[in-house]
Write an enzyme that holds these catalytic residues in place. Sequence first.
Site, PDB file in Angstrom:
ATOM      1  N   CYS A 183     -34.893  39.736 -55.949  1.00 38.53           N
ATOM      2  CA  CYS A 183     -34.188  39.106 -56.954  1.00 38.53           C
ATOM      3  C   CYS A 183     -34.381  39.877 -58.358  1.00 38.53           C
ATOM      4  O   CYS A 183     -33.356  39.740 -58.865  1.00 38.53           O
ATOM      5  CB  CYS A 183     -34.634  37.583 -57.234  1.00 38.53           C
ATOM      6  SG  CYS A 183     -36.403  37.393 -57.584  1.00 38.53           S
ATOM      7  N   ASP A 380     -27.436  33.311 -60.687  1.00 43.08           N
ATOM      8  CA  ASP A 380     -28.540  33.292 -59.776  1.00 43.08           C
ATOM      9  C   ASP A 380     -28.324  34.139 -58.457  1.00 43.08           C
ATOM     10  O   ASP A 380     -27.469  33.904 -57.815  1.00 43.08           O
ATOM     11  CB  ASP A 380     -28.722  31.879 -59.209  1.00 43.08           C
ATOM     12  CG  ASP A 380     -30.088  31.591 -58.366  1.00 43.08           C
ATOM     13  OD1 ASP A 380     -30.790  32.662 -58.620  1.00 43.08           O
ATOM     14  OD2 ASP A 380     -30.366  30.545 -58.091  1.00 43.08           O
ATOM     15  N   HIS A 382     -30.296  34.343 -55.968  1.00 43.40           N
ATOM     16  CA  HIS A 382     -30.821  33.763 -54.892  1.00 43.40           C
ATOM     17  C   HIS A 382     -29.988  32.758 -53.755  1.00 43.40           C
ATOM     18  O   HIS A 382     -30.170  31.833 -53.515  1.00 43.40           O
ATOM     19  CB  HIS A 382     -32.034  32.793 -55.187  1.00 43.40           C
ATOM     20  CG  HIS A 382     -33.406  33.341 -56.235  1.00 43.40           C
ATOM     21  ND1 HIS A 382     -33.038  33.412 -57.482  1.00 43.40           N
ATOM     22  CD2 HIS A 382     -34.290  33.996 -56.115  1.00 43.40           C
ATOM     23  CE1 HIS A 382     -34.230  34.066 -58.154  1.00 43.40           C
ATOM     24  NE2 HIS A 382     -35.156  34.235 -56.898  1.00 43.40           N
TER      25      HIS A 382
END
Length: 489
Positions: A183, A380, A382
């Site tokens: 990430c 994000d 993820h």
Amino acid sequence: MAYPVQLHILVMTGLLERVLDSKFPASNSDDSSVDRESKATNSDQTVHHRCLKASFLTRFFRSIFSVFERHSNTISVENKTSNSRSHGWVTTLKKVMTSGPMRRLQERIQWTSRADTLSLTSDIWFLGKCYKLSLEESSHGSDAPNSYDAFLEDFLSRIWITYRKSFDPIGDSKFTCDVNWGCMIRSSQMLVAQALIFHHLGRSWRMRLQKPHDPGYIEILHLFGDSEACAFSVHNLLQAGKGYGLAAGSWLGPYAMCRTWETLAHANKEQVESDKCKESLPMVLYTVSGDEDGERGGAPVISIKVAARLCYDFSKGQLNWAPILLLVPLVLGLEKINPRYIPLLWETFTFPQSLGILGGRPGASTYIVGIQDNKALYLDPHEVQLAVDIKRDDLEADISSYHCSTVRHVPLDMIDPSLAIGFYCRDKDDFEDLCSRASKLADKSNGAPLFTVAQNLQPAKPVPYYDLLAVDTFTDTDDRVHEDEWQIL
């Protein structure tokens, strides 16, 4: 029963969701019964409820993982054979707790995942641009320059880079995906991709839904593909970052990530000059570090002399200045950000040169791109998606996996204190403007600035910023400061 542990966890997940929803009820989001003005008024109450949920879940997950740690330590000192079954049980439980339904529950409650609690009347600062929202402007749709729809169009145009799977193995490893460890790399790719958008296409560029796509835009996407053939891929970043501890399967912090980009940019430029590589970063990359004579953890210093020297070297002496990407790694606290830094971080998003922040919750990096009131807006990484191969000349490519319409946000004071701020300066005037804004920001800091501006890394005494700009920075080549001497945060 084949999977008793997983079944129990699924049952526990459902119970947790029902308990939390009853204990911390969400506000009504039905537009037919709540008008826009009342939605804006109630947004703070909704955030408060979600923060209470976050606090509860954080304590829950910490207690669970503390059990894992104690159990692992016990196993390490006891007989391996007698504990093999117990160790297998703990491994299975930990795997379930860190993936699937429990991970989704954690993300849903710990971090706000939708834009429905954003205010329709508070200003949004988004990568240096202000959207002065109002109910009247928003009612006019996307044609109004300050409307919420105009902000969403801007947000949707930012390149979104996430976890990928099914790409070629990384080096000699067997990793064909970067789930659960990549990430920070993905967040940094988003920041650099935005710098390239600013550089090649401009701040006002917006993604076209119609094909063919803009050739410059497709070229930028190609650079971040998931193969060694793509200049800024996960594969090449890991190779460049070996000296900073980067390895497939391991997480890293913002400082190491910034230095890795610096190393990769330098290596690519050398390869382009020797005809071994076709792409390089078209700008100087300056990782801003602390005064080498200062205390460990002191505020980083933007050195005007270092910036000028990097620009001069970048152009091989042909130009006195060049575009600059500045990365400023910071540690602003221990377990959480010191509150005195929150207003300063907030204000960096108002800088026209803003590229946002590499940051997020501990061990889970995101790309923070904007701010509204006390909310940090972010992209994000993820999200697990299949690897795609965008050819540099494919103007009909499917680019849907590189853009996100969901505006996620979190209270700014909840992000991890270890982060890095990015800025892009197109020319010398832009750099001078950044330095001026940074100096004024430091003046507001009551002795605790995020970063400072100086002529050299080790000035004998503070020098007014406007006096610094008058100094010739190209005459003393022997006084060059090497980056390896800079203090490591």
